[in-house]
Write a protein that holds these residues in place. Structure first.
Motif, PDB file in Angstrom:
ATOM      1  N   LEU A 441      50.033  47.591  36.363  1.00 60.68           N
ATOM      2  CA  LEU A 441      49.916  47.541  34.906  1.00 60.68           C
ATOM      3  C   LEU A 441      48.644  46.837  34.455  1.00 60.68           C
ATOM      4  O   LEU A 441      48.166  47.064  33.343  1.00 60.68           O
ATOM      5  N   LEU A 442      48.106  45.957  35.305  1.00 57.52           N
ATOM      6  CA  LEU A 442      46.922  45.188  34.941  1.00 57.52           C
ATOM      7  C   LEU A 442      45.830  45.400  35.983  1.00 57.52           C
ATOM      8  O   LEU A 442      46.110  45.585  37.173  1.00 57.52           O
ATOM      9  N   VAL A 443      44.585  45.349  35.509  1.00 58.34           N
ATOM     10  CA  VAL A 443      43.439  45.402  36.413  1.00 58.34           C
ATOM     11  C   VAL A 443      42.464  44.305  36.014  1.00 58.34           C
ATOM     12  O   VAL A 443      42.147  44.137  34.827  1.00 58.34           O
ATOM     13  N   ALA A 444      42.043  43.507  36.983  1.00 55.62           N
ATOM     14  CA  ALA A 444      41.087  42.426  36.750  1.00 55.62           C
ATOM     15  C   ALA A 444      39.709  42.879  37.205  1.00 55.62           C
ATOM     16  O   ALA A 444      39.560  43.487  38.268  1.00 55.62           O
ATOM     17  N   ALA A 445      38.698  42.584  36.382  1.00 49.66           N
ATOM     18  CA  ALA A 445      37.320  42.971  36.682  1.00 49.66           C
ATOM     19  C   ALA A 445      36.426  41.745  36.607  1.00 49.66           C
ATOM     20  O   ALA A 445      36.386  41.059  35.582  1.00 49.66           O
ATOM     21  N   VAL A 446      35.729  41.459  37.706  1.00 47.17           N
ATOM     22  CA  VAL A 446      34.820  40.317  37.781  1.00 47.17           C
ATOM     23  C   VAL A 446      33.397  40.846  37.860  1.00 47.17           C
ATOM     24  O   VAL A 446      33.096  41.729  38.674  1.00 47.17           O
ATOM     25  N   GLY A 447      32.527  40.299  37.007  1.00 47.91           N
ATOM     26  CA  GLY A 447      31.148  40.759  36.968  1.00 47.91           C
ATOM     27  C   GLY A 447      30.180  39.758  37.554  1.00 47.91           C
ATOM     28  O   GLY A 447      30.491  38.572  37.706  1.00 47.91           O
ATOM     29  N   ALA A 448      28.978  40.253  37.894  1.00 51.31           N
ATOM     30  CA  ALA A 448      27.931  39.376  38.406  1.00 51.31           C
ATOM     31  C   ALA A 448      27.412  38.432  37.331  1.00 51.31           C
ATOM     32  O   ALA A 448      26.642  37.515  37.633  1.00 51.31           O
ATOM     33  N   ASP A 449      27.828  38.644  36.079  1.00 52.45           N
ATOM     34  CA  ASP A 449      27.442  37.735  34.997  1.00 52.45           C
ATOM     35  C   ASP A 449      28.375  36.526  34.909  1.00 52.45           C
ATOM     36  O   ASP A 449      28.274  35.712  33.991  1.00 52.45           O
ATOM     37  N   GLY A 450      29.329  36.411  35.854  1.00 47.06           N
ATOM     38  CA  GLY A 450      30.203  35.246  35.901  1.00 47.06           C
ATOM     39  C   GLY A 450      31.426  35.336  35.015  1.00 47.06           C
ATOM     40  O   GLY A 450      32.138  34.345  34.845  1.00 47.06           O
ATOM     41  N   ARG A 451      31.717  36.494  34.461  1.00 47.33           N
ATOM     42  CA  ARG A 451      32.871  36.652  33.575  1.00 47.33           C
ATOM     43  C   ARG A 451      33.938  37.522  34.232  1.00 47.33           C
ATOM     44  O   ARG A 451      33.630  38.395  35.040  1.00 47.33           O
TER      45      ARG A 451
END
Length: 459
Positions: A441-451
Motif C-alpha cells: 500500500l505504501l512506497v518509500a522513495a529516497v533521493g540523492a538530495d537527502g529527502r
C-alpha cells in the motif's frame, strides 16, 4: 551454504573468442563466461583476484589465459575444458595488462602492459619462462601473433602500429621493433594478419590498407581499391579463410575478397554489404570472432548487443535462417543487454522472471532460466532504482531526474509488459532507493538530495 551460478547477462566491450566450435568466451564481471551457442549452457572460470582485464584462447593446445586487474597483476594459464590451472605469471607490469596473445600452436604467449612500463614479454608456455622482453614505444591496445610466423608480433595503440620481430643471435633472443609507416591521413585503429607476413590495417579515415610486416611498408592500392569509399571510421576486422570482413562506425559490414598481393600491390573486391542501422546512425562493432569451421561469426556492439552471422554453404539447406535475397550472409540478433551500469534488479513473484533497470534508460523483464529478454521499455532519462511488491503486483521505478513511476504487471501476469499507472517528480536529484511496505500500500522513495517521501501506491 553455497551458490551455483547458472547464467550471466551482460556484455561490456570485452574481446570475443571461440574456445571450440560452439562455445564463445567473453569477460563477465570477475569471470570468463563460456557460452555454448548450441545448447545455451554456460560455465564460468572465476577470476582469482580483483577482476579480469583481458584474456586469450588457443584452441590448438586448448589453453585459456587471463590477466587480473590492478597493480602488479598476475596472469593465470588454464587448460580447457576442465579449467585446470597450469601456470601463473608474475612480474609482468606495474599496472594492468592490456593484451594477451598466443602463437598459433600455443607454445608461446605474448603479454603487453600499459603505462608506465609498457612491457612486451614473450613467454615459453611449456616451461613458464620468458623468451624475451622489450618495451613498446606507445601504450598498446591490441596485440596479435602472426599465425604463419610466431616470431612476428603486432602491437597497435594510440594511432601507432608496430611489428616486433624475434631473432635468435648467438643463442640469445633479440627483438627488432619496426613501426609501420603511414601517410598523415591514415590513423590505424585495428589490424588482422594475412598469410605470408602481411597485415590488414583498418584506419580512422575509413581506409583499409595492407602492410608488409617484414619491411614496415604499406602496399600501394591497385585499381578498384579506393578505400575512401567506406566513408566512416573502421571499427574492427575479421579474417575468414576466404574473405575479409570490415565493420565501420556507420553500422555497415562489408565482405571483401582477400587482397591479391601481386607485383607489390593490393587489390580487394567487395562481395556483399550489410547495413545494421539506419543512415546517419552510428554503431560500433567492438569485437568479432569466427568459429573454427568458419561457417559462423559472432560480433558485439558498443550498445551491448550480440549478433550472429551465418555464412551460406553449398546449399541453402545448410543454413535455413538465410533469407533468399541474401546470397552470402545473414545477420541474426542473439542477445541485447543493458548498455552501461545496471542500477536495479528485482525478482518477480512468479519465481521465473526478474526485472532490471539501468543508466541506458531502460526497464527490462527477463526469463531467469532461458535468459530471454521478454520486454524492454525505453525512458527518456537514466533509471537509478527499482523495487517490486508481490502483493500489489507492482514495480516502482526511480529515475536520475527524481521521477517516480509505478508500473503494474498484474494484467499480463508475470510475463506481461508493465504498464505505467502513476508518475510524479519527487526530487530534484536521482532517486537512489525505493521500497514497498509488506502490504504494497505504501512506497518509500529516497533521493540523492537527502529527502525521503512516502506515497500511497493507489491500491
Amino acid at each position: 551454504m553455497s551458490l551455483h551460478v547458472e547464467s550471466a547477462l551482460g556484455y561490456h566491450g570485452s574481446p570475443l573468442a571461440y574456445s571450440d566450435r560452439d562455445t564463445i568466451v567473453t569477460i563477465c564481471g570477475n569471470a570468463l563466461r563460456f557460452h555454448n551457442v548450441t545448447n545455451k549452457q554456460e560455465t564460468f572460470l572465476w577470476g582469482a583476484d580483483r577482476g579480469v582485464s583481458t584474456f586469450a584462447v588457443n584452441r590448438k593446445s586448448k589453453l585459456v589465459a587471463y590477466a587480473a586487474k590492478g597493480e602488479e597483476p598476475t596472469i593465470y594459464l588454464h587448460q580447457l575444458p576442465d579449467f585446470q590451472l597450469l601456470e601463473t605469471y608474475t612480474e609482468i607490469a606495474e599496472l594492468d595488462v592490456v593484451g594477451i596473445a598466443f602463437s598459433r600452436l600455443g607454445d608461446r604467449m605474448v603479454t603487453v602492459a600499459k603505462e608506465p612500463d609498457q612491457k612486451l614479454i614473450v613467454w615459453d608456455v611449456e616451461n613458464g619462462k620468458k623468451v624475451v622482453e622489450s618495451v613498446t614505444t606507445v601504450e598498446g591496445e591490441f596485440v596479435t601473433v602472426c599465425p604463419a610466423d610466431a616470431d612476428l608480433i603486432c602491437v597497435l595503440g594510440n594511432g601507432v602500429c608496430t611489428v616486433f620481430e624475434i631473432e635468435l643471435n648467438y643463442k640469445q633472443y633479440e627483438v627488432i621493433a619496426r613501426q609501420i609507416e603511414f601517410e598523415e591521413e591514415f590513423v590505424p585503429i585495428c589490424h588482422e594478419w594475412i598469410p605470408g607476413g602481411f597485415l590488414y590495417i583498418g584506419c580512422e579515415g575509413g581506409q583499409v590498407v595492407v602492410a608488409n610486416a617484414k619491411t614496415g611498408q604499406l602496399l600501394p592500392c591497385g585499381e578498384g581499391c579506393n578505400w575512401a569509399n567506406l566513408y566512416a571510421p573502421v571499427c574492427s576486422l575479421a579474417v575468414h579463410k576466404d574473405h575479409l570482413l570490415v565493420s565501420t562506425l556507420n553500422g555497415v559490414l562489408r565482405f571483401f575478397e582477400h587482397a591479391a598481393l601481386e607485383d607489390s600491390h593490393s587489390t580487394l573486391n567487395m562481395i556483399e554489404e550489410i547495413q545494421l542501422v539506419g543512415e546517419e546512425q552510428e554503431l560500433e562493432v567492438t569485437a568479432m570472432a569466427y568459429n573454427p569451421t568458419f561457417d559462423q561469426l559472432h560480433f558485439a556492439t558498443n550498445e551491448a548487443s550480440l549478433f550472429k552471422i551465418s555464412l551460406k554453404g553449398d546449399s541453402m539447406e545448410e543454413h535455413p535462417d538465410l533469407s533468399p535475397n541474401k546470397r552470402f550472409a545473414a545477420v541474426t540478433p542473439v542477445a541485447e543487454y543493458h548498455c552501461g551500469a545496471v542500477t536495479g534488479v528485482v525478482a518477480l513473484p512468479s519465481g521465473e522472471h526478474f526485472a532490471s533497470c539501468g543508466v541506458d534508460g531502460t526497464l527490462r523483464l527477463w526469463h531467469a532460466r532461458s535468459r530471454a529478454l521478454l520486454h524492454k521499455r525505453q525512458f527518456s532519462s537514466q533509471q537509478s532504482s527499482l523495487a517490486c511488491s508481490a502483493s500489489a503486483g507492482m514495480l516502482a521505478l526511480g529515475s536520475s531526474e527524481g521521477v517516480l513511476r509505478l508500473l503494474s504487471f498484474k494484467a499480463g501476469g508475470a510475463e506481461g509488459e508493465p504498464q505505467v499507472t502513476y508518475r510524479s517528480r519527487l526530487h530534484d536529484k536521482a532517486l537512489s532507493l525505493l521500497a514497498f511496505s509488506p502490504s504494497g500500500l505504501l512506497v518509500a522513495a529516497v533521493g540523492a538530495d537527502g529527502r525521503m517521501f512516502v506515497h500511497s501506491s493507489g491500491l
